[in-house]
Design a protein around this motif. Structure first.
Motif, mmCIF file in Angstrom:
data_model
loop_
_atom_site.group_PDB
_atom_site.id
_atom_site.type_symbol
_atom_site.label_atom_id
_atom_site.label_comp_id
_atom_site.label_asym_id
_atom_site.label_seq_id
_atom_site.Cartn_x
_atom_site.Cartn_y
_atom_site.Cartn_z
ATOM 1 N N SER A 1 41.214 43.819 35.917
ATOM 2 C CA SER A 1 40.746 42.482 36.281
ATOM 3 C C SER A 1 40.796 41.595 35.049
ATOM 4 C CB SER A 1 39.303 42.558 36.792
ATOM 5 O OG SER A 1 38.720 41.263 36.871
ATOM 6 N N GLN A 2 41.033 40.277 35.278
ATOM 7 C CA GLN A 2 40.849 39.317 34.187
ATOM 8 C C GLN A 2 39.375 38.965 34.194
ATOM 9 O OE1 GLN A 2 43.747 36.227 33.797
ATOM 10 N NE2 GLN A 2 42.531 35.058 32.326
ATOM 11 N N HIS A 3 38.664 39.513 33.238
ATOM 12 C CA HIS A 3 37.198 39.514 33.256
ATOM 13 C C HIS A 3 36.613 38.190 32.786
ATOM 14 C CE1 HIS A 3 33.905 42.116 34.178
ATOM 15 N NE2 HIS A 3 33.331 41.964 33.014
ATOM 16 N N ALA A 4 37.315 37.499 31.896
ATOM 17 C CA ALA A 4 36.873 36.211 31.363
ATOM 18 C C ALA A 4 38.120 35.432 30.981
ATOM 19 C CB ALA A 4 35.935 36.395 30.170
ATOM 20 N N ALA A 5 37.926 34.264 30.360
ATOM 21 C CA ALA A 5 39.063 33.394 30.049
ATOM 22 C C ALA A 5 40.133 34.111 29.245
ATOM 23 C CB ALA A 5 38.577 32.162 29.300
ATOM 24 N N ALA A 6 39.736 34.930 28.280
ATOM 25 C CA ALA A 6 40.705 35.600 27.411
ATOM 26 C C ALA A 6 40.497 37.099 27.389
ATOM 27 C CB ALA A 6 40.604 35.043 25.991
ATOM 28 N N GLN A 7 39.984 37.651 28.480
ATOM 29 C CA GLN A 7 39.549 39.039 28.466
ATOM 30 C C GLN A 7 39.976 39.769 29.733
ATOM 31 O OE1 GLN A 7 35.170 40.183 28.650
ATOM 32 N NE2 GLN A 7 35.439 39.966 26.450
ATOM 33 N N PHE A 8 40.516 40.970 29.554
ATOM 34 C CA PHE A 8 40.837 41.846 30.672
ATOM 35 C C PHE A 8 39.876 43.032 30.649
ATOM 36 C CE2 PHE A 8 44.866 39.808 29.571
ATOM 37 C CZ PHE A 8 45.293 39.352 30.808
ATOM 38 N N ALA A 9 39.513 43.509 31.831
ATOM 39 C CA ALA A 9 38.693 44.710 31.948
ATOM 40 C C ALA A 9 39.451 45.735 32.782
ATOM 41 C CB ALA A 9 37.347 44.390 32.589
ATOM 42 N N LEU A 10 39.497 46.964 32.304
ATOM 43 C CA LEU A 10 40.211 48.036 32.984
ATOM 44 C C LEU A 10 39.254 49.187 33.219
ATOM 45 C CD1 LEU A 10 42.808 49.498 33.976
ATOM 46 C CD2 LEU A 10 43.153 50.231 31.613
#
Length: 398
Positions: free
Chosen positions: A225-234
Motif C-alpha cells: 500500500s502507499q501508506h503516506a505521501a512518500a511512503q509505502f507499507a508492505l
C-alpha cells in the motif's frame, strides 16, 4: 444568521501594489465574488496560509517584496494541496510575450488585462472557479471510492484501510501456524527537495514507478500500500522471518538506487529508507504496532543519511544476512544427495531442514492428523541454533 458553505460568495485574493487597480477590480466583480486585497506578494502569501476560504488568486507581476512570479512559484511548490492547486490569474499590463510564457511555465491558469471590463473579467474568473471546483469534487470522489474499495484508483495499490484488514488476517494466521510475518515501511528520501525541484506532479509519477517496481518483486500473497505521501507499507504473508525480510529490503533498496528516470531531458535518481519489523522477532502481535515499529525504523534509516535498511539491531549488515541465508540448505539439493546416497554431512543440516519444513508439517497435521511429533521436532530445530528461514524460495521475495 450565517450562510451555509454553498450560499457564501466565492472568495478571491487580489494582489496588486496599486490601490486604484484593486478598487477597479472590486468594482467590476462586486456582488459576484468576495474580495480579499493585499498590496504585495509577501502579504498575499501570508493571506493564503491563514485563509482557507480563498478559492482563486488574481495577482499583478511587478510588486515590492515578492513579485507575481515569486508568489506563483511559492503557490505551486506548496506542500499544502489546498494552496498548491489554487487557480492563479495574472493581471497583465504591458508585459511582453516572454513574461506571459514565463508565467505559464510557472503554472499560471490565465491572464486578464488591466482595465478589462466586467464581462471579460467575470467570464475568466467564473470559468476557472467552475473548473477548480469540478476538480476538487473529482478528488473527493476518488477519496470516497478509495475508502470503499480495496484498491486505490490512483496508485493501483491496495488502500491503507485494506492493508490494515489484510494485515490483521496475516498476523492471526501466522500466530496459528507459529510462523513469523514481516512489515516493511519504505520511504522516499529527499521528498521535499524533489517536490521543490520537480513539482508534486513529477514526484507522483516517480512514486508510481516505485510502486510498480516493488509490486514486480513481491508474491501474490504479499500486500503493498502507499501508506503516506512518500511512503509505502508492505506486509508479507506468513513465513517471512527477519533474514528473508531484510534480504528483500536490501534488494529493493539496491534496485531503486540503480534506477534512473527521465523527465523532460532531466535524469532523476532517488533512494529509499526502509524499516523492517517482524511479529515474532519484535514480539508485536498488533498490526498497528508492527507497522509503527517499521515506520520508526524507516525514520532512523533516513536520519542516518538515507538509502539504508534498519531492523531490530540498527542498520542491516548485508554480509551477515547473506551468511544467515547461506546456512539454510536447499530442500532440492538435500533430496538429490539422499537419492545419490551421498549422506555425509546431512545430519548437521537436520535442525535447519526441520525449521524450513515446519510450516508444511504443521499444515499436514492440522488437516490430516497423523500424530506427527511436532513438539519434539520443534525442540530438534532449536538445537541447531540456526535461523528460521523458509528455504530457498524466500530468498527472492518477502
Amino acid at each position: 444568521m450565517t450562510m451555509s458553505e454553498d450560499e457564501r460568495l466565492p472568495r478571491i485574493l487580489v494582489v496588486d501594489d496599486s490601490r486604484m487597480v484593486r478598487a477597479s477590480i472590486v468594482k467590476h466583480i462586486r456582488g459576484r465574488f468576495e474580495v480579499r486585497e493585499e498590496a504585495d506578494g509577501e502579504a498575499g502569501w501570508e493571506a493564503l496560509l491563514v485563509d482557507p476560504g480563498i478559492e482563486l488568486v488574481l495577482t499583478d507581476i511587478g510588486m515590492p517584496r515578492l513579485d507575481g512570479y515569486g508568489l506563483l512559484e511559492r503557490i505551486r511548490a506548496s506542500r499544502v494541496s489546498r494552496v498548491r492547486e489554487l487557480p492563479v490569474v495574472i493581471i497583465s499590463g504591458d508585459e511582453d510575450e516572454s513574461a506571459r510564457e514565463r508565467a505559464l511555465g510557472l503554472g499560471a491558469n490565465g491572464f486578464v488585462a488591466k482595465g478589462s471590463g466586467s464581462v471579460e473579467l467575470l467570464a475568466t474568473l467564473s470559468s476557472l472557479l467552475r473548473l477548480s471546483r469540478a476538480q476538487s469534487e473529482l478528488a473527493r470522489s476518488r477519496v470516497a471510492l478509495a475508502q470503499n474499495s480495496p484498491v486505490d484508483p490512483e496508485s493501483g495499490l491496495v488502500t491503507p484501510a485494506y492493508l490494515a484488514h489484510r494485515a490483521t488476517q496475516a498476523v492471526a494466521e501466522a500466530e496459528r501456524r507459529q510462523a513469523d510475518t514481516a512489515a516493511l515501511v519504505m520511504e522516499l528520501d529527499q521528498y521535499d527537495e524533489l517536490v521543490a525541484r520537480h513539482g508534486s506532479h513529477v514526484v507522483q509519477l516517480v512514486l508510481r514507478k516505485l510502486g510498480r517496481l516493488i509490486t514486480e518483486r513481491i508474491r501474490a500473497e504479499d500486500t503493498l500500500s502507499q501508506h503516506a505521501a512518500a511512503q509505502f507499507a508492505l506486509l508479507s504473508s506468513p513465513g517471512a522471518d527477519r533474514a528473508s525480510a531484510c534480504a528483500f529490503a536490501l534488494r529493493v533498496r539496491a534496485s531503486v538506487e540503480k534506477l534512473v528516470m527521465g523527465y523532460r531531458e532531466e535524469r532523476i535518481r532517488v533512494t529509499l529508507s526502509i524499516g523492517v519489523a517482524n511479529a515474532l522477532g519484535d514480539g508485536r502481535s498488533a498490526v498497528n504496532e508492527l507497522l509503527a515499529l517499521a515506520a520508526e525504523r524507516a525514520a532512523q534509516a533516513r536520519a542516518a543519511g538515507g538509502n539504508r535498511v534498519f531492523a531490530d539491531a540498527g542498520e542491516v549488515d548485508a554480509a551477515e544476512i547473506e551468511r544467515q541465508l547461506a546456512r539454510v540448505p536447499s530442500i532440492d539439493q538435500v533430496l538429490q544427495q539422499l537419492r545419490s546416497g551421498a549422506t555425509e554431512g546431512l545430519s548437521a543440516k537436520v535442525p535447519a531442514l526441520v525449521a524450513a519444513l515446519m510450516p508444511l508439517l504443521e499444515l499436514i497435521e492440522s488437516q490430516h492428523p497423523v500424530g506427527l511429533p511436532l513438539a519434539r521436532l520443534k525442540a530438534l530445530q532449536h538445537k541447531g541454533g540456526g535461523d528460521h528461514i523458509d528455504g530457498e524460495a524466500t530468498r527472492t521475495s518477502v
